[in-house]
Design a protein around this motif. Sequence first.
Motif, mmCIF file in Angstrom:
data_model
loop_
_atom_site.group_PDB
_atom_site.id
_atom_site.type_symbol
_atom_site.label_atom_id
_atom_site.label_comp_id
_atom_site.label_asym_id
_atom_site.label_seq_id
_atom_site.Cartn_x
_atom_site.Cartn_y
_atom_site.Cartn_z
ATOM 1 N N ILE A 17 -49.881 -46.514 13.936
ATOM 2 C CA ILE A 17 -48.436 -46.247 14.024
ATOM 3 C C ILE A 17 -47.747 -46.688 12.740
ATOM 4 O O ILE A 17 -46.933 -45.947 12.167
ATOM 5 N N PHE A 18 -48.089 -47.895 12.267
ATOM 6 C CA PHE A 18 -47.454 -48.412 11.053
ATOM 7 C C PHE A 18 -47.846 -47.589 9.830
ATOM 8 O O PHE A 18 -47.016 -47.302 8.962
ATOM 9 N N GLU A 19 -49.112 -47.188 9.749
ATOM 10 C CA GLU A 19 -49.592 -46.379 8.625
ATOM 11 C C GLU A 19 -48.857 -45.040 8.585
ATOM 12 O O GLU A 19 -48.365 -44.611 7.537
ATOM 13 N N ALA A 20 -48.745 -44.400 9.744
ATOM 14 C CA ALA A 20 -48.063 -43.108 9.805
ATOM 15 C C ALA A 20 -46.579 -43.251 9.494
ATOM 16 O O ALA A 20 -45.985 -42.408 8.809
ATOM 17 N N LEU A 21 -45.979 -44.331 9.982
ATOM 18 C CA LEU A 21 -44.562 -44.572 9.717
ATOM 19 C C LEU A 21 -44.319 -44.762 8.225
ATOM 20 O O LEU A 21 -43.350 -44.236 7.671
ATOM 21 N N ALA A 22 -45.212 -45.493 7.576
ATOM 22 C CA ALA A 22 -45.079 -45.728 6.136
ATOM 23 C C ALA A 22 -45.174 -44.423 5.350
ATOM 24 O O ALA A 22 -44.420 -44.194 4.406
ATOM 25 N N ARG A 28 -39.499 -39.744 2.569
ATOM 26 C CA ARG A 28 -38.049 -39.740 2.753
ATOM 27 C C ARG A 28 -37.648 -39.103 4.100
ATOM 28 O O ARG A 28 -36.675 -38.357 4.182
ATOM 29 N N ASP A 29 -38.414 -39.424 5.147
ATOM 30 C CA ASP A 29 -38.109 -38.951 6.495
ATOM 31 C C ASP A 29 -37.054 -39.885 7.094
ATOM 32 O O ASP A 29 -37.348 -41.039 7.415
ATOM 33 N N ALA A 30 -35.829 -39.391 7.243
ATOM 34 C CA ALA A 30 -34.739 -40.238 7.742
ATOM 35 C C ALA A 30 -35.012 -40.740 9.159
ATOM 36 O O ALA A 30 -34.673 -41.877 9.505
ATOM 37 N N ALA A 31 -35.614 -39.901 9.987
ATOM 38 C CA ALA A 31 -35.918 -40.311 11.356
ATOM 39 C C ALA A 31 -36.913 -41.475 11.362
ATOM 40 O O ALA A 31 -36.813 -42.392 12.195
ATOM 41 N N ALA A 32 -37.870 -41.450 10.443
ATOM 42 C CA ALA A 32 -38.847 -42.534 10.353
ATOM 43 C C ALA A 32 -38.172 -43.839 9.950
ATOM 44 O O ALA A 32 -38.512 -44.917 10.458
ATOM 45 N N GLU A 33 -37.210 -43.747 9.045
ATOM 46 C CA GLU A 33 -36.481 -44.951 8.640
ATOM 47 C C GLU A 33 -35.689 -45.523 9.803
ATOM 48 O O GLU A 33 -35.605 -46.744 9.977
ATOM 49 N N GLU A 34 -35.104 -44.643 10.608
ATOM 50 C CA GLU A 34 -34.372 -45.108 11.788
ATOM 51 C C GLU A 34 -35.319 -45.783 12.785
ATOM 52 O O GLU A 34 -34.970 -46.792 13.405
ATOM 53 N N GLU A 35 -36.513 -45.220 12.953
ATOM 54 C CA GLU A 35 -37.512 -45.833 13.837
ATOM 55 C C GLU A 35 -37.896 -47.223 13.325
ATOM 56 O O GLU A 35 -38.046 -48.165 14.108
ATOM 57 N N PHE A 36 -38.077 -47.326 12.026
ATOM 58 C CA PHE A 36 -38.419 -48.619 11.430
ATOM 59 C C PHE A 36 -37.328 -49.644 11.690
ATOM 60 O O PHE A 36 -37.606 -50.785 12.086
ATOM 61 N N VAL A 37 -36.068 -49.263 11.481
ATOM 62 C CA VAL A 37 -34.946 -50.178 11.712
ATOM 63 C C VAL A 37 -34.904 -50.605 13.177
ATOM 64 O O VAL A 37 -34.745 -51.799 13.491
ATOM 65 N N ALA A 38 -35.060 -49.649 14.096
ATOM 66 C CA ALA A 38 -35.037 -49.973 15.522
ATOM 67 C C ALA A 38 -36.181 -50.916 15.898
ATOM 68 O O ALA A 38 -36.041 -51.775 16.773
#
Length: 199
Positions: A17-22, A28-38
Amino acid sequence: YTDGWAAVLNLTPMEGIFEALAVRIQARDAAAEEEFVAMFQRRIRGFALANAGDLALADELSQDVLWAVIRALREGKVEQPAQLPAFVWGTARNLLNGRLRTRSREKLQPLTDDMELSRPAVEQAEFERHRAAHQAIGTLEPHERGVLLLSLVDGLQADDIAARIGITAEAVRQRKSRALKKLSEILATRSQPATLGLL
């Protein structure tokens, strides 16, 4: 997608999950950044609050850490993205330690000739007036002290005080008058102005 990614790289499900999120954040996937913040914001804030005991600092630090990690992910500077939590906590520790060191240096700032020294003197005088007033109140009879505190501290009127302690409003006014007179005499003997308004 995440399970397949983890299997290919021989990662645990969470590491996948962390590897894919990174990877998504680097793209520059904005949705991924929001997931990271959450995922991390509340944890970072709790970490800072537990270690610094300062709510404002905790809020500020959580924002700084989140942005620093996102920037590092965007630029591909996180060498082991599968270990993203470790990178986050390392960043949080470093930034918090830096803030605490800065705060410590500010507290230990040496005095200079042009520093304003009058304010501490004023604060000391204020403290002394408070202390004198409280000590004087402590010498009153309990029934006088109770009426005075209900009036000056709680802001109650004579009728309200009378109803609360079971005496007449006139008796309340008499007790308050006697208490104020005693306090004025006590404070006068100590060369302190009558500062009951400071209570």
